[in-house]
Scaffold this motif. Structure first.
Motif, PDB file in Angstrom:
ATOM      1  N   LEU A   1       6.367 -24.315  -2.833  1.00 45.35           N
ATOM      2  CA  LEU A   1       7.557 -23.503  -3.096  1.00 45.35           C
ATOM      3  C   LEU A   1       7.818 -23.320  -4.590  1.00 45.35           C
ATOM      4  O   LEU A   1       8.916 -22.928  -4.976  1.00 45.35           O
ATOM      5  N   LYS A   2       6.852 -23.570  -5.418  1.00 46.41           N
ATOM      6  CA  LYS A   2       7.069 -23.551  -6.864  1.00 46.41           C
ATOM      7  C   LYS A   2       7.603 -22.212  -7.357  1.00 46.41           C
ATOM      8  O   LYS A   2       8.380 -22.153  -8.315  1.00 46.41           O
ATOM      9  N   ASP A   3       7.209 -21.114  -6.725  1.00 48.09           N
ATOM     10  CA  ASP A   3       7.656 -19.781  -7.139  1.00 48.09           C
ATOM     11  C   ASP A   3       8.576 -19.154  -6.092  1.00 48.09           C
ATOM     12  O   ASP A   3       8.731 -17.931  -6.058  1.00 48.09           O
ATOM     13  N   ILE A   4       9.194 -19.995  -5.247  1.00 44.34           N
ATOM     14  CA  ILE A   4      10.065 -19.517  -4.174  1.00 44.34           C
ATOM     15  C   ILE A   4      11.503 -19.953  -4.451  1.00 44.34           C
ATOM     16  O   ILE A   4      11.833 -21.136  -4.346  1.00 44.34           O
ATOM     17  N   PRO A   5      12.390 -19.028  -4.819  1.00 39.76           N
ATOM     18  CA  PRO A   5      13.800 -19.398  -5.025  1.00 39.76           C
ATOM     19  C   PRO A   5      14.438 -19.860  -3.717  1.00 39.76           C
ATOM     20  O   PRO A   5      13.958 -19.545  -2.622  1.00 39.76           O
ATOM     21  N   LYS A   6      15.542 -20.579  -3.840  1.00 37.69           N
ATOM     22  CA  LYS A   6      16.174 -21.165  -2.670  1.00 37.69           C
ATOM     23  C   LYS A   6      16.601 -20.118  -1.652  1.00 37.69           C
ATOM     24  O   LYS A   6      16.453 -20.315  -0.443  1.00 37.69           O
ATOM     25  N   THR A   7      17.129 -18.986  -2.110  1.00 38.32           N
ATOM     26  CA  THR A   7      17.550 -17.954  -1.161  1.00 38.32           C
ATOM     27  C   THR A   7      16.357 -17.411  -0.383  1.00 38.32           C
ATOM     28  O   THR A   7      16.482 -17.092   0.804  1.00 38.32           O
ATOM     29  N   LEU A   8      15.202 -17.321  -1.028  1.00 36.87           N
ATOM     30  CA  LEU A   8      14.002 -16.868  -0.328  1.00 36.87           C
ATOM     31  C   LEU A   8      13.499 -17.940   0.635  1.00 36.87           C
ATOM     32  O   LEU A   8      12.919 -17.625   1.679  1.00 36.87           O
ATOM     33  N   VAL A   9      13.718 -19.210   0.319  1.00 40.01           N
ATOM     34  CA  VAL A   9      13.378 -20.289   1.250  1.00 40.01           C
ATOM     35  C   VAL A   9      14.043 -20.036   2.600  1.00 40.01           C
ATOM     36  O   VAL A   9      13.408 -20.129   3.661  1.00 40.01           O
ATOM     37  N   TYR A  10      15.307 -19.694   2.577  1.00 34.71           N
ATOM     38  CA  TYR A  10      16.034 -19.447   3.823  1.00 34.71           C
ATOM     39  C   TYR A  10      15.528 -18.193   4.531  1.00 34.71           C
ATOM     40  O   TYR A  10      15.391 -18.171   5.763  1.00 34.71           O
ATOM     41  N   ARG A  11      15.248 -17.137   3.764  1.00 35.89           N
ATOM     42  CA  ARG A  11      14.714 -15.913   4.377  1.00 35.89           C
ATOM     43  C   ARG A  11      13.388 -16.188   5.075  1.00 35.89           C
ATOM     44  O   ARG A  11      13.128 -15.697   6.183  1.00 35.89           O
ATOM     45  N   LEU A  12      12.525 -16.948   4.430  1.00 39.49           N
ATOM     46  CA  LEU A  12      11.228 -17.269   5.022  1.00 39.49           C
ATOM     47  C   LEU A  12      11.390 -18.120   6.278  1.00 39.49           C
ATOM     48  O   LEU A  12      10.659 -17.942   7.258  1.00 39.49           O
ATOM     49  N   ALA A  13      12.339 -19.050   6.249  1.00 40.43           N
ATOM     50  CA  ALA A  13      12.578 -19.892   7.425  1.00 40.43           C
ATOM     51  C   ALA A  13      13.044 -19.054   8.609  1.00 40.43           C
ATOM     52  O   ALA A  13      12.583 -19.230   9.744  1.00 40.43           O
ATOM     53  N   HIS A  14      13.954 -18.124   8.361  1.00 39.97           N
ATOM     54  CA  HIS A  14      14.426 -17.241   9.432  1.00 39.97           C
ATOM     55  C   HIS A  14      13.273 -16.416   9.986  1.00 39.97           C
ATOM     56  O   HIS A  14      13.131 -16.259  11.206  1.00 39.97           O
ATOM     57  N   TRP A  15      12.431 -15.878   9.080  1.00 44.11           N
ATOM     58  CA  TRP A  15      11.308 -15.049   9.531  1.00 44.11           C
ATOM     59  C   TRP A  15      10.338 -15.865  10.382  1.00 44.11           C
ATOM     60  O   TRP A  15       9.916 -15.420  11.448  1.00 44.11           O
ATOM     61  N   ARG A  16       9.993 -17.076   9.911  1.00 40.98           N
ATOM     62  CA  ARG A  16       9.021 -17.884  10.668  1.00 40.98           C
ATOM     63  C   ARG A  16       9.559 -18.263  12.040  1.00 40.98           C
ATOM     64  O   ARG A  16       8.816 -18.280  13.032  1.00 40.98           O
ATOM     65  N   ASN A  17      10.841 -18.539  12.117  1.00 39.62           N
ATOM     66  CA  ASN A  17      11.417 -18.895  13.411  1.00 39.62           C
ATOM     67  C   ASN A  17      11.494 -17.710  14.363  1.00 39.62           C
ATOM     68  O   ASN A  17      11.525 -17.888  15.585  1.00 39.62           O
ATOM     69  N   GLN A  18      11.525 -16.494  13.824  1.00 34.70           N
ATOM     70  CA  GLN A  18      11.482 -15.312  14.679  1.00 34.70           C
ATOM     71  C   GLN A  18      10.129 -15.180  15.371  1.00 34.70           C
ATOM     72  O   GLN A  18      10.036 -14.616  16.470  1.00 34.70           O
ATOM     73  N   GLN A  19       9.073 -15.690  14.731  1.00 37.61           N
ATOM     74  CA  GLN A  19       7.749 -15.652  15.359  1.00 37.61           C
ATOM     75  C   GLN A  19       7.666 -16.722  16.447  1.00 37.61           C
ATOM     76  O   GLN A  19       7.184 -16.465  17.546  1.00 37.61           O
ATOM     77  N   HIS A  20       8.133 -17.917  16.118  1.00 38.12           N
ATOM     78  CA  HIS A  20       8.182 -19.042  17.060  1.00 38.12           C
ATOM     79  C   HIS A  20       9.060 -20.100  16.433  1.00 38.12           C
ATOM     80  O   HIS A  20       8.844 -20.473  15.276  1.00 38.12           O
ATOM     81  N   GLU A  21      10.034 -20.575  17.154  1.00 37.87           N
ATOM     82  CA  GLU A  21      11.019 -21.479  16.562  1.00 37.87           C
ATOM     83  C   GLU A  21      10.427 -22.872  16.352  1.00 37.87           C
ATOM     84  O   GLU A  21      10.445 -23.716  17.243  1.00 37.87           O
ATOM     85  N   ILE A  22       9.934 -23.103  15.155  1.00 40.70           N
ATOM     86  CA  ILE A  22       9.359 -24.414  14.828  1.00 40.70           C
ATOM     87  C   ILE A  22      10.261 -25.213  13.896  1.00 40.70           C
ATOM     88  O   ILE A  22      10.090 -26.419  13.760  1.00 40.70           O
ATOM     89  N   ILE A  23      11.203 -24.532  13.232  1.00 41.80           N
ATOM     90  CA  ILE A  23      12.157 -25.217  12.368  1.00 41.80           C
ATOM     91  C   ILE A  23      13.462 -25.368  13.145  1.00 41.80           C
ATOM     92  O   ILE A  23      14.051 -24.359  13.556  1.00 41.80           O
ATOM     93  N   PRO A  24      13.946 -26.573  13.372  1.00 41.73           N
ATOM     94  CA  PRO A  24      15.211 -26.742  14.090  1.00 41.73           C
ATOM     95  C   PRO A  24      16.320 -25.926  13.430  1.00 41.73           C
ATOM     96  O   PRO A  24      16.508 -26.007  12.205  1.00 41.73           O
ATOM     97  N   PRO A  25      17.062 -25.129  14.200  1.00 39.14           N
ATOM     98  CA  PRO A  25      18.125 -24.298  13.604  1.00 39.14           C
ATOM     99  C   PRO A  25      19.141 -25.110  12.810  1.00 39.14           C
ATOM    100  O   PRO A  25      19.719 -24.605  11.840  1.00 39.14           O
TER     101      PRO A  25
END
Length: 561
Positions: free
Chosen positions: A441-465
């Motif tokens: 995550l060295k080049d990933i700002p915190k707000t983008l961290v959340y966007r990526l988490a939402h996107w990945r969970n839309q494919q398959h929920e692997i991160i607990p909400p």
């Protein structure tokens, strides 16, 4: 007059850094695949023979000599692909001068070589001051079955008068070899600029780039055909090794025939476009694929098959675990909860939940006995001084020591979970939560961290909400949350973007409507934490404002951002 039938193969592929044997093998395999499609010409990326990101390897005479021998060996190996013209990128050492070059190889011979005219791309080799500019434009043209091609390497195309000069030579199509690193939105910016550059030039452009990750740099491939009307006719997908086959329909019009997956050796027709770029793809999907590719390639190139991380029950480590899961699979991952008296039951539950969802090896190790031992040993020196960040940093460093001990004893690289917002502001502990060999995550700002988490969970929920919805906290003190000491992340990340990527002054950012005290404080944090960033692990570059490659400032200076 109608030209003879003509077929071109345009390949985007990953080539190893300074492994000539591996690259020769791959190029020959691609050439055989192209010949099987009756191709007359195969276009490969810039520096395909030697690889990218060479840095000071190019200062070693033995390396350059070995590369020149490899070029001749490649030409001889390609003799088995009879009558196939192969355009390949490489380096050339001539009379003590080093050039970035492209050669046409045919029937065992090096038929011609073109040297790059504008060797100025700062991230091409990491050491472009070694390169010289070519001067002979005549050597970049090739006539094949009545169709006249010109070759351009990287920044050649932007050289003043270049397009006009090759148009004067009656060029029908341009072969554009590139090795430019990825950043979000790069390819669309590049295509628009290219179309504007060639608006008055009546030739087609076949473009190809390298694929894969090398250290911090990522290469997306994304080969395309821009027709003589400067219209995008076809583009291959990001981050895949593939080859597109084109046929000349008439004097100037090329038609796409099929795409060839170089990893599976399977064909994809225009009716089944899994290798063709889908323009509706979201930015989050593109970035996710870049992070997975970079992580997988970095670990593989480092000879490391396993990885471990501290799993805190928070957002950053959860996202890192998700990327690792997609990159190397659960059997190769160990997640460790390093709990303390400040670790909430919610964090314990969420970390265990995520590890269970993914099926990774999971351990819960309490740091309390070690923390108490340190505090007892330091008590004579600390005396009655009040608790402060010293105790917080000590917890982080104990966790770092445990992770590194597990890595040393059990194997596997420790992956750092710090994000770009933390790195910018120094919201991390040296030798604590900064430990590790790679920082996803060295080049990933915190707000983008959340966007990526939402996107990945839309494919398959692997991160607990619950991880995504909870307030971020380092849990180093009772009731601590990040916003106790930092502005809201949407405000922080926007200020950082303006300071780092746009290089705006604090005064300009305040004029844009941001609180002056907040802007001044973030500017000071950015400036005074340079020493921390210098000591952190490398990580994937996805922006033009990445720390390390794009951000090179003195450790100490008097300028106010």
């Amino acid at each position: 007059m109608m030209m003879s039938p003509l077929t071109i193969a345009v390949a985007q592929a990953r080539f190893a850094v300074a492994d000539f044997t591996a690259n020769i093998h791959k190029i020959v395999a691609i050439a055989k695949a192209a010949q099987a499609q009756a191709a007359d010409l195969l276009l490969l990326p810039e520096l395909a023979l030697c690889g990218v990101a060479l840095q000071d390897l190019v200062s070693r005479e033995s390396f350059l000599a070995a590369q020149q021998e490899a070029l001749h060996s490649l030409a001889q190996e390609l003799a088995q692909c009879r009558d196939l013209h192969v355009v390949v990128g490489h380096l050339t050492l001539h009379e003590g001068q080093l050039f970035n070059s492209a050669s046409v190889l045919l029937n065992g011979e090096i038929k011609q070589t073109h040297h790059q005219l504008s060797a100025k791309s700062s991230k091409l080799l990491g050491a472009t001051f070694y390169l010289k500019n070519g001067i002979d434009l005549e050597q970049n043209t090739l006539e094949l079955k009545g169709h006249r091609f010109a070759t351009a390497i990287g920044d050649d195309i932007w050289r003043t008068g270049f397009a006009e000069r090759i148009a004067e030579q009656g060029v029908d199509s341009l072969l554009l070899l590139d090795a430019t690193p990825y950043h979000v939105g790069r390819i669309s910016e590049y295509q628009k600029r290219l179309a504007d550059q060639l608006v008055a030039q009546p030739f087609n452009v076949f473009y190809t780039n390298q694929v894969g990750a090398h250290d911090e740099l990522i290469y997306e491939g994304h080969a395309f055909l821009l027709n003589q009307e400067q219209e995008l006719q076809l583009e291959l997908d990001h981050f895949v090794e593939a080859m597109a086959i084109f046929e000349l329909e008439n004097d100037h019009h090329w038609s796409f025939v099929k795409a060839h997956d170089l990893s599976t050796n399977e064909h994809v027709t225009a009716a089944s476009e899994t290798l063709l770029y889908q323009s509706t793809e979201a930015t989050e999907s593109e970035i996710w694929r870049a992070l997975v590719l970079s992580t997988r390639d970095f670990l593989r190139d480092s000879g490391i098959g396993k990885a471990a991380l501290g799993l805190s029950g928070g957002m950053d480590s959860a996202l890192v675990l998700a990327v690792l899961y997609d990159a190397i699979g659960p059997a190769n991952i160990t997640a460790v909860m390093l709990s303390s008296k400040y670790t909430s039951q919610l964090s314990l539950d969420l970390a265990e939940d995520m590890a269970g969802r993914l099926g990774v090896t999971y351990h819960n190790i309490s740091i309390e006995p070690m923390f108490k031992a340190y505090m007892e040993g330091l008590a004579p020196f600390f005396g009655d001084l009040p608790a402060d960040t010293t105790e917080e940093n000590l917890q982080a460093r104990i966790r770092g020591v445990i992770l590194m001990a597990l890595s040393n004893k059990l194997g596997g690289m420790i992956i750092c979970s710090g994000n770009k917002s933390e790195a910018a502001t120094g919201y991390s502990t040296l030798y604590g939560d900064t430990v590790g060999g790679f920082a996803i995550l060295k080049d990933i700002p915190k707000t983008l961290v959340y966007r990526l988490a939402h996107w990945r969970n839309q494919q398959h929920e692997i991160i607990p909400p619950g991880i995504i919805s909870r307030a971020p906290s380092a849990e180093l003190a009772e009731g601590q949350v990040d916003q106790d000491s930092l502005p809201p992340y949407d405000v922080l990340d926007e200020i950082l973007y303006r300071l780092i990527d746009l290089k705006q002054s604090s005064e300009a950012i305040v004029e844009a409507g941001f609180d002056e005290a907040t802007v001044q404080r973030i500017g000071r944090l950015l400036k005074f934490n340079e020493y921390k960033r210098r000591q952190t692990a490398p990580g994937p570059r996805i922006s033009e404002g990445s720390f390390g490659l794009d951000w090179r400032y003195p450790l100490a200076h008097g300028f106010k951002y």
